[in-house]
Structures are given as structure tokens and as C-alpha cells.
Design a protein around this motif. Structure first.
Motif: not given
Length: 406
Positions: A265-272, A307-317
Motif C-alpha cells: 500500500a502507498g500514498y504520495g503527494r506532489i505540490h508545485g 506546469q504552474t505552481a498551483g498544481f496539486r496531486q495525490h496518488a495511491w497504490l
């Protein structure tokens, strides 16, 4: 042909001498197979589709060869080095931008009591501590977790890395690379016509724990771009070009081995932004979502949704592996992500992606195995504006391969 054979003889002789003094090992991995891909992208009444059946440069793992060695300096300390090349089996060309040792080029010191320090071109700490928590080991193309988490396992050039020894099942690591450059050019009368400054940096850290059937891995990467070129051009016009931004990527994974099955199991985030200098040079990308990027592009800045500073992503597995007899292993994973962008020009746009994958490997010998995978992914960029049609993605991959280690 005669000259080529002479070169091989000389290389063999040199390797033999090195082996006698520094324990040099030649190693590698070669894989070939067949892969079928079918990618369809639709946007309202418009659509595009690509189908391809081709020689797979790799199905399970990328092709490589390398040299690694060490020499005992006494008192439990050794000097080590590793030089690793990645290549395409289909063309014979070097990968990683054509670099001779693009996968790794390091030298360092290691000690049982204090850990390992290496310098050179090497993987970030995120790759060391979280890559193994994917049932597909970040391989198998679309089935690997980079498809939804993004390519967070990346190469750091001119970097220094420290990895601790194992302490009651616990390990940690830290790596750093940065640019500290300032330069200026002047005209004949002494006026500054150009100033070039780059103070960009990248810090990668992570930790892991393994005890019995339980294992945990975590990583944190901070990319900071701070580059600027300013001055006056030949026409007397002032210019000021900036490339700045901060992106943070973190991930947390765990696994539990029940014997008959191993669960992940996994979880991750990207900010920026995934486009400013340090991130783009590291080839950190959005994964399969990138197929939809141009459908959400700001006409003023020409930058897309990722491609801009406001990008947000959360991912899981969620995934599992299970042995099949003495030589087989079956692998399964479900992975997904959700994304948005907080910048005004992307308000109301939301992204999502889901990928289901099933694979199998069978050991023919200690060094050779057969492998097969089937993976299906579905993605979407949804627009709040009713006048804009949603962009949709469907991607199917099937592949079989034969892999040999040496």
C-alpha cells in the motif's frame, strides 16, 4: 574485425589486472520482448488513437551493463565505485540522453559502522527507499507506479549522498545537489551588459524500516529553482529572464508479507510545478496524465495544467504478489490519482486516473526469466465550464519478455 578482437583482448587483460587489486565486477541485464499498446485520447468530437505492436526494448526492466568495485582500506572501511550504462537493445543507442554512464557514475567510501557516502550521478533517495514497494518494482512500463505517482525516482547529477547502516531494522538517507553560479559580462565602457545567476538546489531524503514481515518506506524531495539572467542587449533594451519555483514530492509506502501473499500500500503527494528548471532537468514528469496536458493550457503563459505552481496531486497504490510453485510469481496492482490546480486560470479543472495491472514472472534459471503483463488505464480532465468538453484517456498495454542477468 581483427582490430576489434585486439581491443577486446586488451580490455579483458585490463579487467583482469583491476580485478586483482580492486575486486571489479562486470554485470548487466538484457531483456527483449514484444509489446502491444493502444492509447486513445478524446476531447468532444475530436479524438486520436495510436496502436502499436513492436519489439520491446524492455518489458520488465531496462537494459544495462556496468562495472562496480571496492577495495578494503582496513578498519572496516572500503572505497567503492559504480559505473552503469543504460542502452536500447533495439537500436544499440545509449539511453539517459546518450550518456556513457547515464544510470550511475559514483565513487565513495563505505563502513559497516557509519554508513556510505557517494558522489557523482546517482539516483535520489526516494528511489532507494520507496521503489521496492511497487509489486511491479517500478518496471513493466504502464504497470509501474510511476504511471500515477509521477516519475519521482530520478537521477541527481553532481550530487552527494549519505546512507546510514541498518540499526535494528531502521535506515535513512540524505542526498543533495545544487548550483552556486554567478557570472557577469561587461562592455568596453565598463557597463554590465549581462548577469547570470543560478542558485538552484535539490534535497532528497528518506527512511525505511524492515523487521520480520513488516516493511515501511518514506521519502521527501524538495526541488528549488532559482535562476536568473538579466542585463541589456545590443540594442540597449533591458531584459530579465527568471526561472524560479519550488516543488515538493513526498511518499509513504508499506508492505506486509503473509508468506502465501505479500500486500503493498502507498500514498504520495506532489505540490508545485513540474516544469521549472530543477524538476525538468531531473525528468520528473506527471506519468500517464501527461497525455492530456495540452487540453488545459493557459494561452498567455503557454504552460499547461501540470506546469504552474498551483498544481496539486495525490496518488495511491494497492497491490499484492504471490508465489506460484517454486519458480513463478503473480503480481497485481490498482493505482490511482486525483489532481487539481489552484491557479486562477485552471480553476474548476480536475484530473483523475485509474490503472489496473496484472503480471507474471517465471524463473527458467537463476539468471533468466520469462515475464508477461497486461495493464489498463483510464484518465480524465474534467472542466467546470459547461462550454468545454472533458478530455478522456484510455490506455491498454500487453507485453511479454525474456530477461537475462549476467
Amino acid at each position: 574485425m581483427k582490430k576489434a578482437l585486439q581491443c577486446l583482448v586488451l580490455l579483458g587483460t585490463a579487467t583482469g589486472v583491476a580485478h586483482a587489486t580492486t575486486s571489479v565486477t562486470l554485470y548487466g541485464l538484457v531483456e527483449a520482448g514484444i509489446r502491444y499498446t493502444d492509447i486513445k485520447v478524446s476531447h468532444g468530437d475530436e479524438w486520436s488513437r495510436e496502436r502499436q505492436v513492436h519489439l520491446a526494448d524492455f518489458n520488465q526492466s531496462s537494459n544495462r551493463w556496468g562495472l562496480r568495485g571496492s577495495e578494503d582500506l582496513s578498519n572496516g572501511t572500503s572505497v567503492i565505485f559504480s559505473l552503469e550504462n543504460g542502452f536500447s537493445l533495439g537500436t544499440g543507442h545509449a539511453r539517459q540522453g546518450g550518456r556513457l554512464f547515464g544510470r550511475e557514475a559514483i565513487m565513495g567510501l563505505t563502513g559497516e559502522s557509519w554508513g556510505t557516502v557517494t558522489v557523482g550521478r546517482q539516483s535520489n533517495v526516494a528511489d532507494d527507499f520507496t521503489g521496492s514497494f511497487d509489486p511491479f518494482s517500478t518496471g513493466f512500463r504502464q504497470a509501474g507506479m510511476n504511471t500515477t505517482f509521477g516519475d519521482f525516482g530520478a537521477y541527481m547529477e553532481q550530487s552527494i549522498k549519505y546512507q546510514s547502516p541498518e540499526m535494528s531494522g531502521f535506515k535513512f538517507g540524505l542526498s543533495y545537489t545544487g548550483s552556486h553560479k554567478r557570472s557577469a559580462e561587461s562592455s568596453e565602457n565598463g557597463a554590465v551588459t549581462k548577469e547570470d545567476r543560478d542558485m538552484s538546489r535539490w534535497v532528497s531524503t528518506g527512511a525505511g524500516y524492515e523487521r520480520g514481515p513488516v516493511s515501511v518506506g518514506a521519502s521527501y524531495d524538495r526541488f528549488r529553482s532559482d535562476a536568473r539572467v538579466s542585463g541589456v542587449d545590443q540594442a540597449g533594451k533591458a531584459f530579465d529572464n527568471k526561472n524560479s519555483g519550488t516543488t515538493v514530492i513526498w511518499n509513504l509506502f508499506g508492505a506486509y508479507d503473509l508468506g502465501v501473499v505479500k500486500l503493498y500500500a502507498g500514498y504520495g503527494r506532489i505540490h508545485g510545478s513540474l516544469a521549472h528548471k530543477v524538476v525538468s532537468e531531473a525528468d520528473v514528469g506527471p506519468g500517464l496524465n501527461g497525455e492530456l496536458a495540452h487540453y488545459a493550457t493557459d494561452p498567455v503563459s503557454s504552460r499547461n495544467y501540470f506546469q504552474t505552481a498551483g498544481f496539486r496531486q495525490h496518488a495511491w497504490l494497492l497491490g499484492a504478489t504471490a508465489p506460484v510453485g517454486d519458480a513463478g510469481k503473480i503480481m497485481f496492482s490498482y493505482q490511482g490519482n486525483r489532481s487539481r490546480n489552484t491557479d486562477d486560470e485552471y480553476q474548476g479543472i480536475k484530473g483523475r486516473l485509474n490503472v489496473f495491472s496484472l503480471g507474471y514472472t517465471h524463473q527458467l534459471s537463476k539468471r533468466t526469466n520469462l515475464n508477461a503483463v497486461v495493464s489498463y488505464g483510464a484518465g480524465k480532465l474534467a472542466f467546470a465550464d459547461p462550454e468545454k468538453r472533458d478530455a478522456k484517456l484510455r490506455s491498454t498495454q500487453l507485453g511479454v519478455g525474456l530477461r537475462h542477468r549476467f
